[in-house]
Write an enzyme that holds these catalytic residues in place. Structure first.
Site, PDB file in Angstrom:
ATOM      1  N   SER A  22       0.822  -1.213   0.058  1.00  0.00           N
ATOM      2  CA  SER A  22      -0.027  -0.011  -0.206  1.00  0.00           C
ATOM      3  C   SER A  22       0.803   1.272  -0.077  1.00  0.00           C
ATOM      4  O   SER A  22       2.099   1.410   0.044  1.00  0.00           O
ATOM      5  CB  SER A  22      -0.705   0.180   1.124  1.00  0.00           C
ATOM      6  OG  SER A  22      -0.054   0.440   2.310  1.00  0.00           O
ATOM      7  N   HIS A  49       0.478   1.283  -4.020  1.00  0.00           N
ATOM      8  CA  HIS A  49      -0.728   2.376  -4.181  1.00  0.00           C
ATOM      9  C   HIS A  49      -0.140   3.758  -4.177  1.00  0.00           C
ATOM     10  O   HIS A  49       0.576   3.911  -3.438  1.00  0.00           O
ATOM     11  CB  HIS A  49      -1.874   2.177  -3.113  1.00  0.00           C
ATOM     12  CG  HIS A  49      -2.607   0.767  -3.313  1.00  0.00           C
ATOM     13  ND1 HIS A  49      -3.024   0.075  -2.221  1.00  0.00           N
ATOM     14  CD2 HIS A  49      -3.012  -0.021  -4.415  1.00  0.00           C
ATOM     15  CE1 HIS A  49      -3.730  -0.969  -2.544  1.00  0.00           C
ATOM     16  NE2 HIS A  49      -3.525  -1.041  -3.889  1.00  0.00           N
ATOM     17  N   ASP A 143      -7.172  -4.854  -1.516  1.00  0.00           N
ATOM     18  CA  ASP A 143      -6.627  -5.025  -2.989  1.00  0.00           C
ATOM     19  C   ASP A 143      -5.562  -5.897  -2.771  1.00  0.00           C
ATOM     20  O   ASP A 143      -4.631  -6.149  -2.172  1.00  0.00           O
ATOM     21  CB  ASP A 143      -5.978  -3.591  -3.425  1.00  0.00           C
ATOM     22  CG  ASP A 143      -5.698  -3.572  -4.800  1.00  0.00           C
ATOM     23  OD1 ASP A 143      -4.810  -2.867  -5.365  1.00  0.00           O
ATOM     24  OD2 ASP A 143      -6.298  -4.461  -5.587  1.00  0.00           O
TER      25      ASP A 143
END
Lengths: 206, 284
Positions: A22, A49, A143
């Protein structure tokens, strides 16, 4: 077709690594990449991300700190062993169906993320099948869970950073809940796991 | 044969079916992203295999129209990638101002936001009155939105912020009129833009342009198709004309590299340096 010949002289069981982490996982990513030897033979695809306006500073930082060949992926870029490809901000990163090159997409966010880990993992799983290693590291949200399951379903090797010691346990835990995991390891050991896997020779009957 | 390979065959058959039945050619699209787009259609229709879409595509025109929209529409914003628009003004506009008449082609314009953004900047630079913008796409419904110039009011704040981030004195609100739950782009901008249906894969060369903008469209094409389209852009451009691609797109092919000189590496702005005749371009 899986192209072992592109980047290997000796045939290996595992030919690529896909990593998902992330936005808060910079330290984790840095630690993982620093723990790989400079001659690590496999290509590594990374989705971290990113905010859509993130710039190149992150790439430069990682390159400087790890000394590794790290770059932001370009559309249609050939995949080469020993290179780390980062998904650029605001694009999805995919592995092309022939497993030889990378592809980008501007399709809508998946799991509120663009780049999305699921998009990378699912395309990589279909293209690279049992030669792929998937790694989920620290992060919030889920995710990557579906993507890791897809990697497992296509015969690949699945690794999750130990949620007990991860900065953010949500993403690793979601992956554990969603998919069959081959190995759970704390951050400091992930690099070692990858190095060992990269050394396993291909089955003779290939 | 493993099921990924079977899926790849199904995708090829699906594209062949679409081409023969409806004339739209997706056979040379990049496969990974195309497959993903069809997989969302499959999920919505509760269909397990790609090949199950084939009879639907062949026989159900309404279903095909929905597929076409799913596969073609990309969501854009006004002044998205402010760095690109800044670079356009900095590197390209000074050269454009030397022409008495300007033709601009925006290829893959979708719902028109990029076309209007460029029009606003041309107006600010005093270049709009001598310009004709051709904005094309093969998605007719997106073109309808673009022609109307009407967008939902919820987007206005974002577009204002994007526009402001380009720096300068441009105020997005000056260029639109609020209407009920929407806002409409100003008539003087719309008057300079022709929105037209044009398919980059199947249709021919378009005009003699000073500026071609095609951003984040080529990522959906395979390398061979991308090379052909770039050659078409080159044919469309006057000598020393400008080509703008998406920020992670490259002129990968050797021909493309020979035909253009990079002007701005960060934002993929190129300038045509030589005239390529079709036969020269097709040489191996």
């Amino acid at each position: 077709m899986i192209c072992y010949e592109l980047y290997m002289v000796e045939k290996r069981k595992y030919a690529s690594v896909a990593v998902g982490v992330s936005s808060g996982g910079l330290y984790a990513l840095h630690t993982l990449l620093s723990s790989l030897p400079k001659n690590f033979p496999l290509p590594v695809f990374v989705v971290q991300h990113l905010s859509r306006d993130a710039d190149q500073i992150l790439v430069e930082y990682l390159k400087r700190k790890t000394g590794f060949p790290i770059k932001q992926a370009e559309d249609k870029e050939d995949i080469r062993g020993g290179t780390v490809y980062l998904a650029p901000p605001d694009y999805h990163l995919l592995v092309e169906v022939d497993g030889r090159s990378l592809a980008l997409s501007k399709d809508p966010a998946v799991n509120y993320a663009r780049p999305s880990i699921d998009v990378l993992f699912e395309s990589a799983a279909a293209a690279l099948r049992d030669s792929l290693i998937g790694v989920i590291m620290t992060g919030s949200g889920a995710d990557g869970s579906k993507g890791l399951r897809s990697i497992k379903q296509h015969g690949g090797y699945t690794i999750v950073q130990d949620p007990a010691s991860a900065e953010s346990a949500m993403m690793p835990q979601a992956a554990i809940d969603a998919a069959e995991i081959d190995e759970i390891a704390p951050l400091e050991e992930l690099g070692g796991v990858l190095v060992k896997l990269a050394q396993i020779p291909a089955d003779r009957r290939r | 044969m493993n099921d990924s390979r079977v899926e790849d065959i199904e995708l090829e058959l699906l594209c062949e079916a679409i081409f023969r039945r409806w004339g739209y050619d997706f056979r040379e699209y990049a496969k990974a992203s195309l497959k993903r787009r069809f997989q969302s259609i499959m999920m919505r229709r509760h269909v397990e295999q790609l090949s199950e879409l084939i009879p639907l595509i062949l026989n159900d025109e309404q279903f095909f129209a929905e597929c076409l929209e799913s596969v073609s529409v990309s969501v854009t914003e006004m002044f998205r990638d402010t760095g690109f628009y800044q670079s356009l003004v900095e590197f390209v506009f000074p050269h454009l101002s030397t022409y008495p008449f300007l033709k601009v082609w925006i290829a893959g314009c979708a719902t028109g936001e990029e076309a209007y953004s460029v029009a606003v900047l041309l107006k600010e630079a005093g270049l709009l009155e001598r310009s004709r913008i051709y904005a094309t796409d093969f998605a007719e419904r997106a073109l309808d939105v673009a022609r109307s110039g009407i967008y939902p009011i919820e987007k206005l704040a974002l577009y204002e912020a994007n526009c402001q981030a380009t720096g300068g004195r441009v105020r997005f609100r000056d260029y639109c009129v609020e209407k009920y739950a929407a806002f409409a782009m100003r008539e003087d901008l719309r008057a300079r833009i022709t929105f037209a249906n044009h398919n980059l894969v199947t249709d021919g060369v378009f005009g003699e342009m000073q500026l071609v903008i095609c951003r984040n469209v080529l990522i959906y094409f395979n390398q061979a198709l991308q090379n052909r389209v770039i050659s078409r852009f080159c044919e469309s451009l006057c000598d020393l004309g400008f080509l703008c691609l998406g920020s992670r797109e490259s002129l990968r092919d050797a021909e493309g590299v020979k035909l253009f000189r990079p002007i701005c590496k960060t934002w993929r702005i190129f300038r045509k340096i030589s005239s390529a005749s079709p036969s020269a371009v097709r040489a191996p």
